[in-house]
Structures are given as structure tokens and as C-alpha cells.
Write an enzyme that holds these catalytic residues in place. Structure first.
Site, PDB file in Angstrom:
ATOM      1  N   LYS A  22       2.893  66.202  12.014  1.00  0.00           N
ATOM      2  CA  LYS A  22       2.486  67.597  11.792  1.00  0.00           C
ATOM      3  C   LYS A  22       0.980  67.775  11.931  1.00  0.00           C
ATOM      4  O   LYS A  22       0.520  68.688  12.591  1.00  0.00           O
ATOM      5  CB  LYS A  22       2.854  68.057  10.365  1.00  0.00           C
ATOM      6  CG  LYS A  22       4.299  68.145  10.045  1.00  0.00           C
ATOM      7  CD  LYS A  22       4.520  68.808   8.685  1.00  0.00           C
ATOM      8  CE  LYS A  22       3.897  68.089   7.504  1.00  0.00           C
ATOM      9  NZ  LYS A  22       4.454  66.760   7.210  1.00  0.00           N
ATOM     10  N   ARG A  97       5.882  73.775   0.831  1.00  0.00           N
ATOM     11  CA  ARG A  97       6.613  72.534   0.574  1.00  0.00           C
ATOM     12  C   ARG A  97       7.746  72.753  -0.412  1.00  0.00           C
ATOM     13  O   ARG A  97       8.498  71.819  -0.691  1.00  0.00           O
ATOM     14  CB  ARG A  97       5.655  71.504  -0.007  1.00  0.00           C
ATOM     15  CG  ARG A  97       5.263  70.410   1.001  1.00  0.00           C
ATOM     16  CD  ARG A  97       4.325  69.482   0.308  1.00  0.00           C
ATOM     17  NE  ARG A  97       4.206  68.194   0.893  1.00  0.00           N
ATOM     18  CZ  ARG A  97       3.204  67.824   1.697  1.00  0.00           C
ATOM     19  NH1 ARG A  97       2.307  68.687   2.068  1.00  0.00           N
ATOM     20  NH2 ARG A  97       3.146  66.588   2.111  1.00  0.00           N
ATOM     21  N   ARG A 134      -0.322  53.989   9.883  1.00  0.00           N
ATOM     22  CA  ARG A 134      -1.293  55.089   9.939  1.00  0.00           C
ATOM     23  C   ARG A 134      -2.626  54.739   9.278  1.00  0.00           C
ATOM     24  O   ARG A 134      -2.666  54.162   8.205  1.00  0.00           O
ATOM     25  CB  ARG A 134      -0.689  56.313   9.245  1.00  0.00           C
ATOM     26  CG  ARG A 134      -1.610  57.516   9.209  1.00  0.00           C
ATOM     27  CD  ARG A 134      -0.869  58.797   9.016  1.00  0.00           C
ATOM     28  NE  ARG A 134      -0.428  59.038   7.647  1.00  0.00           N
ATOM     29  CZ  ARG A 134       0.177  60.165   7.282  1.00  0.00           C
ATOM     30  NH1 ARG A 134       0.426  61.109   8.161  1.00  0.00           N
ATOM     31  NH2 ARG A 134       0.557  60.329   6.033  1.00  0.00           N
ATOM     32  N   ARG A 162      -4.391  55.320   4.139  1.00  0.00           N
ATOM     33  CA  ARG A 162      -4.325  56.377   3.141  1.00  0.00           C
ATOM     34  C   ARG A 162      -3.693  55.805   1.876  1.00  0.00           C
ATOM     35  O   ARG A 162      -2.673  55.136   1.963  1.00  0.00           O
ATOM     36  CB  ARG A 162      -3.457  57.528   3.676  1.00  0.00           C
ATOM     37  CG  ARG A 162      -4.187  58.836   3.700  1.00  0.00           C
ATOM     38  CD  ARG A 162      -3.372  59.890   4.386  1.00  0.00           C
ATOM     39  NE  ARG A 162      -2.375  60.488   3.509  1.00  0.00           N
ATOM     40  CZ  ARG A 162      -1.695  61.588   3.804  1.00  0.00           C
ATOM     41  NH1 ARG A 162      -1.926  62.197   4.943  1.00  0.00           N
ATOM     42  NH2 ARG A 162      -0.801  62.077   2.980  1.00  0.00           N
ATOM     43  N   ARG A 173       7.500  59.840  -1.596  1.00  0.00           N
ATOM     44  CA  ARG A 173       7.187  61.063  -0.843  1.00  0.00           C
ATOM     45  C   ARG A 173       8.386  61.496   0.006  1.00  0.00           C
ATOM     46  O   ARG A 173       8.661  62.684   0.150  1.00  0.00           O
ATOM     47  CB  ARG A 173       5.951  60.843   0.041  1.00  0.00           C
ATOM     48  CG  ARG A 173       4.667  60.819  -0.795  1.00  0.00           C
ATOM     49  CD  ARG A 173       3.502  60.249  -0.021  1.00  0.00           C
ATOM     50  NE  ARG A 173       3.112  61.069   1.097  1.00  0.00           N
ATOM     51  CZ  ARG A 173       2.520  60.600   2.194  1.00  0.00           C
ATOM     52  NH1 ARG A 173       2.265  59.309   2.310  1.00  0.00           N
ATOM     53  NH2 ARG A 173       2.202  61.406   3.162  1.00  0.00           N
TER      54      ARG A 173
HETATM   55  P1  AMP Z   1      -0.082  65.668   3.161  1.00  0.00           P
HETATM   56  O1  AMP Z   1      -1.410  65.252   3.691  1.00  0.00           O
HETATM   57  O2  AMP Z   1       0.387  66.990   3.669  1.00  0.00           O
HETATM   58  O3  AMP Z   1       0.952  64.574   3.303  1.00  0.00           O
HETATM   59  O4  AMP Z   1      -0.282  65.879   1.583  1.00  0.00           O
HETATM   60  C1  AMP Z   1      -0.678  64.808   0.743  1.00  0.00           C
HETATM   61  C2  AMP Z   1      -0.258  65.107  -0.681  1.00  0.00           C
HETATM   62  O5  AMP Z   1      -0.906  66.304  -1.145  1.00  0.00           O
HETATM   63  C3  AMP Z   1       1.228  65.365  -0.881  1.00  0.00           C
HETATM   64  O6  AMP Z   1       1.984  64.174  -0.999  1.00  0.00           O
HETATM   65  C4  AMP Z   1       1.216  66.182  -2.176  1.00  0.00           C
HETATM   66  O7  AMP Z   1       0.988  65.346  -3.286  1.00  0.00           O
HETATM   67  C5  AMP Z   1      -0.035  67.052  -1.996  1.00  0.00           C
HETATM   68  N1  AMP Z   1       0.288  68.341  -1.318  1.00  0.00           N
HETATM   69  C6  AMP Z   1      -0.119  68.746  -0.094  1.00  0.00           C
HETATM   70  N2  AMP Z   1       0.359  69.967   0.185  1.00  0.00           N
HETATM   71  C7  AMP Z   1       1.095  70.348  -0.882  1.00  0.00           C
HETATM   72  C8  AMP Z   1       1.861  71.499  -1.190  1.00  0.00           C
HETATM   73  N3  AMP Z   1       1.987  72.512  -0.327  1.00  0.00           N
HETATM   74  N4  AMP Z   1       2.493  71.534  -2.398  1.00  0.00           N
HETATM   75  C9  AMP Z   1       2.382  70.528  -3.271  1.00  0.00           C
HETATM   76  N5  AMP Z   1       1.680  69.408  -3.054  1.00  0.00           N
HETATM   77  C10 AMP Z   1       1.036  69.309  -1.860  1.00  0.00           C
END
Ligand code: AMP
Length: 226
Positions: A22, A97, A134, A162, A173
Site C-alpha cells: 500500500k 482500519r 522489509r 521496522r 498485526r
Molecule cells: P502502518 O504503517 O500503516 O502499518 O501502521 C503502523 C501501525 O500504526 C499499525 O500497526 C497501528 O498500530 C498504527 N496505525 C496506523 N494507522 C492506524 C489506524 N488507521 N488506526 C489505528 N491504528 C493505526
């Protein structure tokens, strides 16, 4: 330079599990259409890096693989979409989400033009392989392709794993994705502006499929308005 920005706002939401690509695809599409890419994960990581109140309160949840509260996330996105650069459209990566967030986004879209939803689909074993490999830049946070890059192509910073890409947190996750995020695919699936694309192909092919899907979905909304 050709102005590729459409007259009607191009509002794009990217769906897909962690590791679906994404972020990479959102970045590419946003750059080529001169739209802001709004990644809630990036916003939270920046807040952690800057040690703000948001960062301090979200850190434990993120590193455990959970989701930050809906109210906090909705507030962040509402504020971000209110800025002038998002008026002609945006590419949202990582939001919504949950169904609560998706419902709130619909409310925010009132008067802003249609929402095009792209769901990137990738088999679980491929996601696991990608997430294990990654790397991101420890300085500016952009994703890197570990197999051919030794330092960040954006700022030259050191590439790091990460923290939430380790095996145990990735498992959590993906479970959280199945339980809380997958239902929003159903929430959107019946809309004429929803498109699913195969994310298990080279990035250029995914980008091409995404371009075609979004172009097609935008035409549908144009016809509906005509
Ligand atoms: P991502 O980089 O999109 O994988 O986001 C990393 C982490 O940030 C996720 O595993 C969540 O803990 C938090 N996070 C990001 N976006 C959201 C969202 N829309 N709602 C809740 N938690 C979020």
C-alpha cells in the site's frame, strides 16, 4: 509539465493487509498525480520519533501490533484532510482500519467528491516473506527494497528493520487485520468505486493495474453525476 490533476477531486483509499504494498503504491500514485499521500502509520512513526504526546501514547500499542484508538485516528485524519493541499484529492494509506473509521471518513467526505477504494490482495505467505525482508530508512522512514539498496534512496540514511515487522508482532498485526480491518472490505465492496487488484506481481504491474482501476472507477462516478 502536463497537469495531470483532475478537475474533480481524486480521493483514493488504499486497502490491504500489512505488506501488501500500500505504502509504495500510494507514494507512486500520489507523486504521479500530484496529490498528498496521507499515511497514518507515517504520521504515528513521526510522532514517536519527535517524542510528542501522540507518539508517547501510541508507541506501546504500535509496538504490540494493535490499533490506536478510533477517536485519535479520526481526529488526525480530519485535521489532515482539512489542509489546503488535500482539497483536490488525496491518497490515504492505512486509514480507515475499522468500520468506525470508515463511517467517519464517509462523513468527512461530504461535499468533497467520490471516494475511490482500491483493495490490494496478496496471499499470506507472500506477506510474511515481504515483511521479514522489509527495511525502512531510520532517518526519513521511507520503505526500501532491501535486496538492492544499501542506504536510503531518498536521504541516504541507514536502512533499518521496522520494530513492528518482527515475527511475533507481524502475526498479531495480521490477526488484527483479519478481525478489525477486513470487515471494511465488505463495507466498501458493493460501491461502484471499489476495485480489487492483484498485489502479487511486480511493483510496476501493480502500479499499472492501480492506475487503470482508479481511472475506471473515476469514470463510473463521472457517468453517475452526468
Ligand atoms: P502502518 O504503517 O500503516 O502499518 O501502521 C503502523 C501501525 O500504526 C499499525 O500497526 C497501528 O498500530 C498504527 N496505525 C496506523 N494507522 C492506524 C489506524 N488507521 N488506526 C489505528 N491504528 C493505526
Amino acid at each position: 509539465m502536463i497537469d495531470r490533476r483532475p478537475a474533480v477531486a481524486l480521493n483514493v483509499v488504499m486497502l490491504g493487509p500489512p505488506g501488501a504494498g500500500k505504502g509504495t503504491q500510494a507514494e507512486r500514485f500520489a507523486r504521479s498525480h500530484d496529490l498528498p499521500k496521507i499515511s497514518t502509520g507515517d504520521i504515528l512513526r513521526e510522532a514517536i520519533h519527535a517524542d510528542t504526546q501522540l507518539g508517547r501514547s501510541a508507541k506501546a500499542t504500535i509496538y504490540a501490533g494493535g490499533l490506536v484508538g478510533d477517536d485519535v485516528m479520526i481526529g488526525i485524519v480530519r485535521e489532515r484532510l482539512g489542509r489546503s493541499d488535500a482539497r483536490r484529492g488525496f491518497v490515504l494509506d492505512g486509514f480507515p482500519r475499522t468500520v468506525v473509521q470508515a463511517t467517519a471518513l464517509d462523513e468527512m467526505m461530504d461535499g468533497r467528491g467520490p471516494l475511490v477504494i482500491v483493495d490490494i490482495r496478496v496471499p499470506k505467505e507472500v506477506l510474511l516473506r515481504r515483511l521479514a525482508a522489509r527495511r525502512i530508512c531510520g532517518t526519513c522512514g521511507v520503505n526500501a527494497q532491501v535486496d538492492w539498496m544499501t542506504s536510503c534512496g531518498n536521504c541516504g540514511g541507514e536502512l533499518v528493520h521496522r520494530k513492528d515487522d518482527n515475527e511475533a508482532i507481524v502475526a498479531e498485526r495480521l490477526t488484527v487485520y483479519d478481525r478489525q480491518t477486513k470487515p471494511i472490505v465488505e463495507f466498501y465492496a458493493s460501491r461502484p468505486t471499489f476495485r480489487a487488484i492483484d498485489g502479487n506481481q511486480p511493483p510496476d504491474s501493480v502500479a499499472g493495474a492501480m492506475e487503470a482501476a482508479i481511472c475506471h472507477a473515476s469514470k463510473v462516478t463521472g457517468e453517475a453525476r452526468a
